[in-house]
Every structure is written in structure tokens, then in C-alpha cells.
Design a protein around this motif. Structure first.
Motif, PDB file in Angstrom:
ATOM      1  N   PRO A 268       0.723  -1.146  -0.070  1.00 11.58           N
ATOM      2  CA  PRO A 268      -0.101  -0.113  -0.118  1.00 11.58           C
ATOM      3  C   PRO A 268       0.970   1.302   0.041  1.00 11.58           C
ATOM      4  N   GLU A 269       0.087   2.342  -0.259  1.00 11.45           N
ATOM      5  CA  GLU A 269       0.850   3.783  -0.002  1.00 11.45           C
ATOM      6  C   GLU A 269       0.925   3.921   1.376  1.00 11.45           C
ATOM      7  N   THR A 270       2.231   4.446   1.746  1.00 12.21           N
ATOM      8  CA  THR A 270       2.646   4.677   3.029  1.00 12.21           C
ATOM      9  C   THR A 270       3.156   6.020   3.142  1.00 12.21           C
ATOM     10  N   SER A 271       3.562   6.538   4.227  1.00 10.37           N
ATOM     11  CA  SER A 271       4.304   7.452   4.793  1.00 10.37           C
ATOM     12  C   SER A 271       5.878   7.142   4.272  1.00 10.37           C
ATOM     13  N   PRO A 272       6.772   8.027   4.392  1.00 14.00           N
ATOM     14  CA  PRO A 272       8.168   7.763   4.155  1.00 14.00           C
ATOM     15  C   PRO A 272       8.467   6.820   5.301  1.00 14.00           C
ATOM     16  N   TYR A 273       9.481   5.812   4.795  1.00 11.24           N
ATOM     17  CA  TYR A 273       9.797   4.585   5.784  1.00 11.24           C
ATOM     18  C   TYR A 273      11.321   4.309   5.704  1.00 11.24           C
ATOM     19  N   ALA A 274      11.589   3.541   6.723  1.00 13.38           N
ATOM     20  CA  ALA A 274      13.156   2.994   6.975  1.00 13.38           C
ATOM     21  C   ALA A 274      12.819   1.716   7.565  1.00 13.38           C
ATOM     22  N   LEU A 275      13.313   0.461   6.759  1.00 16.42           N
ATOM     23  CA  LEU A 275      12.989  -0.750   7.348  1.00 16.42           C
ATOM     24  C   LEU A 275      14.520  -1.466   7.287  1.00 16.42           C
ATOM     25  N   SER A 276      14.583  -2.442   8.063  1.00  8.58           N
ATOM     26  CA  SER A 276      15.901  -3.305   8.047  1.00  8.58           C
ATOM     27  C   SER A 276      15.589  -4.761   8.471  1.00  8.58           C
ATOM     28  N   GLY A 277      16.236  -5.721   8.122  1.00  7.44           N
ATOM     29  CA  GLY A 277      16.032  -6.956   8.476  1.00  7.44           C
ATOM     30  C   GLY A 277      16.923  -7.875   7.673  1.00  7.44           C
ATOM     31  N   ASP A 278      16.956  -9.400   7.822  1.00  7.41           N
ATOM     32  CA  ASP A 278      17.549 -10.508   7.271  1.00  7.41           C
ATOM     33  C   ASP A 278      16.566 -10.847   6.222  1.00  7.41           C
ATOM     34  N   LEU A 279      17.341 -10.963   5.097  1.00  6.65           N
ATOM     35  CA  LEU A 279      16.640 -11.252   3.749  1.00  6.65           C
ATOM     36  C   LEU A 279      17.365 -12.774   3.184  1.00  6.65           C
ATOM     37  N   ARG A 280      16.335 -13.648   3.096  1.00  8.48           N
ATOM     38  CA  ARG A 280      16.705 -15.032   2.466  1.00  8.48           C
ATOM     39  C   ARG A 280      16.008 -15.395   1.280  1.00  8.48           C
ATOM     40  N   LYS A 281      16.615 -16.089   0.392  1.00 10.69           N
ATOM     41  CA  LYS A 281      16.014 -16.501  -0.810  1.00 10.69           C
ATOM     42  C   LYS A 281      16.424 -17.910  -1.182  1.00 10.69           C
ATOM     43  N   ARG A 282      15.366 -18.785  -1.154  1.00 15.43           N
ATOM     44  CA  ARG A 282      15.418 -20.224  -1.452  1.00 15.43           C
ATOM     45  C   ARG A 282      14.467 -20.479  -2.710  1.00 15.43           C
ATOM     46  N   GLY A 283      14.893 -20.980  -3.704  1.00 10.56           N
ATOM     47  CA  GLY A 283      13.841 -21.120  -4.956  1.00 10.56           C
ATOM     48  C   GLY A 283      13.149 -19.985  -5.263  1.00 10.56           C
ATOM     49  N   LYS A 284      11.994 -20.078  -5.088  1.00 13.36           N
ATOM     50  CA  LYS A 284      11.032 -18.978  -5.555  1.00 13.36           C
ATOM     51  C   LYS A 284      10.426 -18.164  -4.127  1.00 13.36           C
ATOM     52  N   LEU A 285      11.068 -18.617  -3.072  1.00 20.74           N
ATOM     53  CA  LEU A 285      10.437 -17.926  -1.783  1.00 20.74           C
ATOM     54  C   LEU A 285      11.495 -16.968  -1.319  1.00 20.74           C
ATOM     55  N   TRP A 286      10.888 -15.911  -1.174  1.00 23.84           N
ATOM     56  CA  TRP A 286      11.912 -14.865  -0.450  1.00 23.84           C
ATOM     57  C   TRP A 286      11.298 -14.662   0.972  1.00 23.84           C
ATOM     58  N   GLU A 287      12.163 -14.580   1.901  1.00 20.60           N
ATOM     59  CA  GLU A 287      11.477 -14.306   3.344  1.00 20.60           C
ATOM     60  C   GLU A 287      12.613 -13.214   3.983  1.00 20.60           C
ATOM     61  N   VAL A 288      11.864 -12.443   4.951  1.00 13.87           N
ATOM     62  CA  VAL A 288      12.366 -11.352   5.631  1.00 13.87           C
ATOM     63  C   VAL A 288      12.156 -11.730   7.168  1.00 13.87           C
ATOM     64  N   ALA A 289      13.218 -11.842   7.688  1.00 18.88           N
ATOM     65  CA  ALA A 289      13.170 -12.210   9.371  1.00 18.88           C
ATOM     66  C   ALA A 289      13.691 -10.911  10.205  1.00 18.88           C
ATOM     67  N   GLY A 290      13.117 -10.735  11.058  1.00 19.16           N
ATOM     68  CA  GLY A 290      13.282  -9.808  12.115  1.00 19.16           C
ATOM     69  C   GLY A 290      13.261  -8.292  11.406  1.00 19.16           C
ATOM     70  N   LEU A 291      12.125  -8.049  10.839  1.00 22.82           N
ATOM     71  CA  LEU A 291      11.851  -6.934  10.103  1.00 22.82           C
ATOM     72  C   LEU A 291      11.570  -5.670  11.270  1.00 22.82           C
ATOM     73  N   LYS A 292      12.422  -4.641  11.167  1.00 27.97           N
ATOM     74  CA  LYS A 292      12.042  -3.484  12.104  1.00 27.97           C
ATOM     75  C   LYS A 292      12.382  -2.358  11.433  1.00 27.97           C
ATOM     76  N   GLY A 293      11.566  -1.077  11.922  1.00 25.92           N
ATOM     77  CA  GLY A 293      11.872   0.258  11.580  1.00 25.92           C
ATOM     78  C   GLY A 293      10.632   1.086  11.689  1.00 25.92           C
ATOM     79  N   ARG A 294      10.614   1.858  10.664  1.00 24.51           N
ATOM     80  CA  ARG A 294       9.460   2.891  10.957  1.00 24.51           C
ATOM     81  C   ARG A 294       8.639   3.140   9.616  1.00 24.51           C
TER      82      ARG A 294
END
Length: 670
Positions: A268-294
Motif C-alpha cells: 500500500p501507499e505509506t508515509s516515508p519509511y526506513a526498514l531493516s532485516g535479514d533477507l533470505r531466498k531459496r528457490g521462489k521463496l523470499w523471506e524477511v526475518a526480524g523486520l523492524k523500522g518505521r
């Protein structure tokens, strides 16, 4: 005797010895073979097979093994097809190419390793599937594309063009062994998905395109596309398929909605953002763990998964906020962020804010931003969100919130939607069928146990025990924005309240009972009992007509009639106060509420007030004391039938309003 032993040996042993001698002779021949004499024939052969010029400009050498060959070319030029923008697919000072021999029998080119010195590469992809790196005359045939495992370079430049994808990039690469495990640095300029892109970073010296069993390939990147900024560092095991990714990332931007053209994720449309986390990809699956920010002024955390294995990509996850700020909700319904929210994230240029946007013609305020049907159909989703506390609520005392967002084949549902409001809650569902254009939109929401004192903080400070509100919204219709949906919606809207108490000041000023004002000033605040209240509307194609508009207190009854036009965003109501006691200094007359949603206006009806004024003037000419007689209120107001009032408020009138309300209720899970 030795001759006899040799003659007595088995035939197979003699053949084996001859074969070994033959291999040895062949090895010697190949080792000393003047391969460069074949440079001309090789150039002509490759040029004829590919339909474009191929030339080893200075020297050719070949090393032959059991499974493959290593071709060493001193100076190499391989032209692009005539339709390409760049003249060369590859041009390099030197090239070393490992080639598997057995796949050549089936005309497949497998290159486990490719080393280039100071290359320039011109890569181009066309909408019909043609690509410059296909080696056959038919460059749209995927079978002629070589399979490359590792690429190693020591510097150079790469151009990549795919106009139909909005991609036009140029990369400069340099090599320096002093950079440790990341000796290769790069700078990229151009356009990606139609947006300006710049990037820089470092990598290992061997680029693993397809290299099963090889150690992970290290990568760092700092990229900006439009107003979106990405920093990431980690490893990749398969660069061609972007597989085996393990990376930490920091992502900033003006709105998460801008990621749709870049990544294909319909956020969706949002206010300005800043995000961080751990990205992992296996095959067709993208995963973000420990997402945090504003997101603007609100914190955000959770875990997300984006699966592209199915026919339609699927986004799932759980998000939460300790504190959610109301200013960050505007972009979700098509409003720009407020100035506070737009400037909340350091390092992100603030987008246009609500204070910088000109008011629409006629003072209209309902959001007109169109729904993006393409995004609704681009993926499916199932995401839960909860906010432990909501701040900066201003006039609407929201306490907490939670919603489950589902998107399935273009149908978006917010169900269940649960908001804590003024000590009570607003719960229900919203359904948007984006498979239709305009969308079929239904909202069914119930208001339960909201404390009047929380809605009117001035009452809460008096310490009075104030009544509670219940209500509902059941609206359905077609639209492509919040504004034109409401402008054509039908259904039922109602707010009702039973007994309670509130401070004397509010009804006194509302009834304009002058005598009560004097008594209030002399005696201080007294409590006035609220017997009942009901504000109920039939909504027919955007026209809200009051069917029950009553406020009954112990000292006055207020009756209202009129309409609110959701399409024109105008108000037209008349409020008639009827005091229940005889009071002097009363100027009782109907009150008028008009204007627009953005600029409402209020006043009194002139005729009744003027009549009283003329009477007071006439009597005053006889005796000034008689003028007070014209302001004496005889108190015709009677207690309303609260049971009947609340019953009427609970039933929408038959017809379009009842049908629209019934359709809206269908938005809820069964």
C-alpha cells in the motif's frame, strides 16, 4: 625368450598397450600442436554458425582434457546482431574459456568457467525473446543460449538494455586485490523499471552464475532507484537465478507503494519509511526475518514471506507496532502524509504533504486517489497487523487496532477489522472486489460501548459519568476511489445512546436558553441527564437522509431533519430545540447547519428570530419591561419516546437503503 613372453601375452593386453601408446602420442601431438594456425578457420566457422562476426585478433591456444577443453584467446571480438544498439557482445584483451566437450555433440554449449580481461559487454533483450547472448542465428531460441557457471573479470564495462522492461543500465567494474575478499568494485548508472537508478558496491572476483556446490559469492550494494534507497551485504550462491541469498538490508523510501514497479510486490501507499532485516531466498521463496523500522511516525516489526512459486505470487506475514501514529494512515485512503509524517524519516526527501496540497474545487475533502486495480490483481496476500497503542488521535480517541488483510484473485478484504475507540471498539469488515472496474466496495462496521466522555474530553474533565454510544455503518456501492464510492453508496448509518449524564454547559449553549445560562453562571455546573439519543440515516446513492435525528435531555429535546450529500459533500440540516421548562431570556429558534464537509457553516433561521425581535421592539415602545415577555419560553418540549426513537434508528427504511445495508453485511466472514 623375451620375444616369446611378448608373443604369449593375451590379445586384450596387447590392444590396451597400443591404446595407451596412441593416447600418449595424441597427448604429445595436442601439447605441441600449433593451435594458432587454426585461428582463421575457427573465426570463419563461428562467424558462419552465429551469423555475426567473431574474431580472435592475436593468438589462439587450446588445452584438451578428458571432459573438456580450455580455450585461450589473446584478443577477442564477438559482434552483436544487427538489431542491437551496441556493436559488440563482447570485446576483451584476453579470454580463457572452459568448454565441456560431450554436450557439443547435441549442439549445447556449456561453459563452466569464463575469464575475461578488460571486457566490454553489450547485452540486450527484446520483447519477442531475442537476446544478444544467444549464439545461434535465431537469437530468440533459448536452446542457443550458453550455460555459464563462473565469470571472472579484472575490470571493464557492461551495458544492458531491455526497453520493454524499462531497463537501460551501464556498469563500470574495477579490480583491486587490496580489497580483500571483495576485490571487484562496480558503479551502475541508468534506468530501472523506468526510474533513475544509481548503484555501487563490491563483490568477489568470481561471479557465480550457475555454480552448484561452490562456496557462496559475497556481495555488497548501495543502490537508489527514484526515491527508494537500498543497502545490503551478504552472499549469493546462484547469481543467474538470484538464489541462495543470505543478506542483511536497510531500505528507505517515500512510500512502500513505490516498490511495486521495482519488485512486483503490491504494497500500500505509506508515509516515508526506513526498514531493516535479514533477507533470505531459496528457490521462489523470499523471506524477511526480524523486520523492524518505521513507517512515518509509527514503529513497525515482524516477519514476511513472498512466494512466487504459484501462478500468482503470494505475500504472507505478521506485522506489529508498539505505537501507531494517526498521521500515517492518510496515504492508505489516498491522502498525502501530513507534514509531521513526511519529515519523520531521516535521509528521505519528504513527499508533498497535506498542507501543500491545494483544496479541491468546492471545498471537497473526501480522498479522490484512484484504486490501483493492477496491483490488486498482481498477487494474493494474507497479512495480519496489530497496533498496541495509537497516538495523535485528535478528535477520534483510537486506543489500539488490529486487522487481517487478505487479497485473493483481485478481491481485497479487511476482515476482521478491530479498532479500540473511546473505551469501546469499532469492528467489522471491508471488502473491495478489484476484479471489477469500478470496484464493488462493501463496508460493514459496528460501534460498541464507546464512552461519550472520551469523544468529548471537556466532559471527561468534569468527572461526570457519561453515556455510551453504539452504532453501525453498512454501505455498499461501486467506485474507483473513496470519494466516488461514497458518492454512489447505499445503506444504513446509525449512532444511538441510552441514558447517561453530561455537564450542563453543552446543552445550555446548544438550546440558547438564556435563563439557564444565568443559572449556570450563578450556581456552577450541574449534571443534566441524557435520556436517549439517535442519529440514523438512510443512504440512497450517496444521499444521507436523516430518518431519526433526536437528542433528548432532561431540560430540552432536539429534533433535526435534513440531508448530507456525499457526492457534492454538502450539509443541509435544521435543528429544532424544544426546552422542557419555562425560562426567561430565551431566543429559541431553529438552528441551520449547512455548507460543505470542508467548510461547514451554522446559524439560526432568521424568520422566527426576527418575529421575536419585532415583538420585543413593539412591546418595548409601550414599556421596556414588557419586552422581556417576548423572550419567555413557554416550554412546549415533551419527553420523547426513547424506546420508539431507538427502535426507529435500528431499522433502515425499506428500499435502496435496506438493500445496500444487506449487501454490505455480506462482506463479513460467515
Amino acid at each position: 625368450m623375451a620375444t616369446n613372453v611378448l608373443h604369449n601375452r593375451p590379445l586384450w593386453l596387447k590392444l590396451l598397450a597400443a591404446f595407451v601408446l596412441l593416447l600418449a602420442a595424441l597427448a604429445v601431438l595436442l601439447a605441441f600442436f600449433p593451435w594458432d594456425t587454426l585461428r582463421g578457420p575457427v573465426n570463419r566457422y563461428v562467424s558462419e554458425k552465429t551469423g555475426r562476426k567473431f574474431e580472435i585478433t592475436r593468438r589462439l591456444d587450446v588445452g584438451i582434457g578428458l571432459r573438456g577443453a580450455t580455450v585461450k584467446a589473446d584478443g577477442i571480438e564477438f559482434a552483436n546482431p544487427s538489431w542491437a544498439r551496441d556493436p559488440y557482445l563482447v570485446k576483451a584483451e584476453r579470454a580463457e574459456i572452459d568448454i565441456r566437450l560431450w554436450p557439443l555433440i547435441t549442439q549445447k554449449v556449456v561453459i563452466p568457467r569464463l575469464t575475461l580481461s578488460s571486457p566490454t559487454l553489450g547485452l540486450q533483450l527484446e520483447p519477442d525473446g531475442r537476446r544478444t547472448w544467444a549464439l545461434g542465428k535465431d537469437t530468440s531460441d533459448p536452446g542457443t543460449v550458453p550455460v555459464i557457471g563462473l565469470i571472472q573479470v579484472d575490470g571493464g564495462a557492461v551495458d544492458f538494455l531491455a526497453r520493454h522492461l524499462g531497463v537501460d543500465l551501464h556498469a563500470d567494474v574495477s579490480y583491486d586485490t587490496s580489497r580483500g575478499t571483495l576485490p571487484l568494485s562496480y558503479r551502475i548508472k541508468g534506468r530501472y523499471k523506468g526510474q533513475p537508478l544509481s548503484a555501487e558496491g563490491r563483490t568477489g572476483d568470481v561471479l557465480q552464475l550457475r555454480a552448484a556446490g561452490q562456496p557462496p559469492f559475497p556481495l555488497e550494494i548501495d543502490a537508489a532507484a527514484g526515491h527508494t534507497r537500498l543497502k545490503a551485504s551478504g552472499t549469493v550462491t546462484d547469481f543467474a537465478g538470484l538464489d541462495g541469498i543470505e543478506a542483511k538490508f536497510d531500505l528507505k523510501g517515500q512510500t512502500l507503494g513505490a516498490l511495486f514497479p521495482l519488485l512486483g510486490i503490491a504494497l500500500p501507499e505509506t508515509s516515508p519509511y526506513a526498514l531493516s532485516g535479514d533477507l533470505r531466498k531459496r528457490g521462489k521463496l523470499w523471506e524477511v526475518a526480524g523486520l523492524k523500522g518505521r513507517l512515518g511516525l509509527s514503529d513497525i516489526a515482524g516477519d514476511m514471506r513472498f512466494d512466487k512459486a504459484g501462478q500468482v505470487p503470494h505475500l504472507a506475514g505478521e506485522l506489529r507496532s508498539r505505537v501507531m501514529d494517526m498521521d500515517d494512515l492518510g496515504p492508505l485512503i489516498g491522502l498525502p502524509p501530513t507534514e509531521r509524517s513526511a519529515k519523520a524519516v531521516e535521509g528521505v526527501a519528504p513527499p508533498p504533504t497535506i498542507t501543500q496540497v491545494k483544496r479541491r474545487a468546492g471545498g471537497k475533502v473526501l480522498p479522490t486517489a484512484p484504486l490501483d486495480f493492477e496491483r490488486l490483481r498482481a498477487m494474493n496476500a494474507d497479512v495480519k497487523y496489530t497496533a498496541q497503542r495509537i497516538q495523535n488521535v485528535r478528535e477520534i480517541p483510537l486506543d489500539r487496532g488490529g486487522v487481517q488483510v487478505k487479497l485473493n484473485n483481485g478481491v481485497l478484504t479487511l476482515d476482521p477489522l478491530d479498532l479500540g475507540v473511546g473505551g469501546g471498539k469499532l469492528a467489522g469488515a471491508i471488502r473491495i472486489d478489484g476484479a471489477k472496474n469500478p470496484a464493488d466496495i462493501r463496508a460493514s462496521l459496528d460501534l460498541r460501548g464507546v464512552q461519550l466522555a472520551r469523544l468529548f474530553p471537556k466532559l471527561e474533565t468534569t468527572g461526570n459519568s457519561v453515556g455510551r454510544l453504539d452504532g453501525r455503518i453498512n454501505l455498499s456501492g461501486a467506485g474507483s476511489s473513496v470519494a466516488n464510492w461514497l458518492g454512489g453508496a447505499s445503506g444504513d448509518v446509525a449512532v444511538i445512546s441510552g441514558r447517561g449524564q453530561f455537564g450542563n454547559l453543552l446543552p445550555v449553549f446548544a438550546t440558547l436558553v438564556g435563563g439557564d445560562i444565568i443559572k449556570f453562571l450563578l450556581r456552577g455546573d450541574r449534571n443534566v441527564e441524557l435520556r436517549c439519543a439517535a442519529l440514523a440515516f438512510d443512504v440512497d446513492k450517496g444521499l444521507m437522509t436523516g430518518r431519526t435525528l433526536v437528542l433528548d435531555t432532561t431540560n430540552a429535546v432536539f429534533y433535526a431533519t435534513g440531508q448530507a450529500n456525499l457526492a457534492a459533500e454538502t450539509l443541509d440540516f435544521v435543528i429544532r430545540p424544544e426546552p422542557k421548562s419555562k425560562n426567561i431570556l430565551s431566543l429559541r429558534t431553529p438552528l441551520v447547519v449547512g455548507g460543505t464537509f470542508g467548510s461547514p457553516s451554522g446559524g439560526v433561521k432568521v424568520a422566527p428570530l426576527a418575529g421575536r425581535g419585532l415583538a420585543a421592539l413593539a412591546l418595548g415602545t409601550v414599556n421596556p419591561l414588557l419586552a422581556l415577555a417576548a423572550t419567555i419560553e413557554t416550554g412546549p418540549g415533551q419527553d420523547s419516546d426513547c424506546k420508539g426513537v431507538l427502535s426507529d434508528a435500528n431499522r433502515p427504511t425499506a428500499g435502496a437503503a435496506a438493500k445496500g445495508a444487506a449487501r454490505a453485511k455480506g462482506a463479513r466472514q460467515r
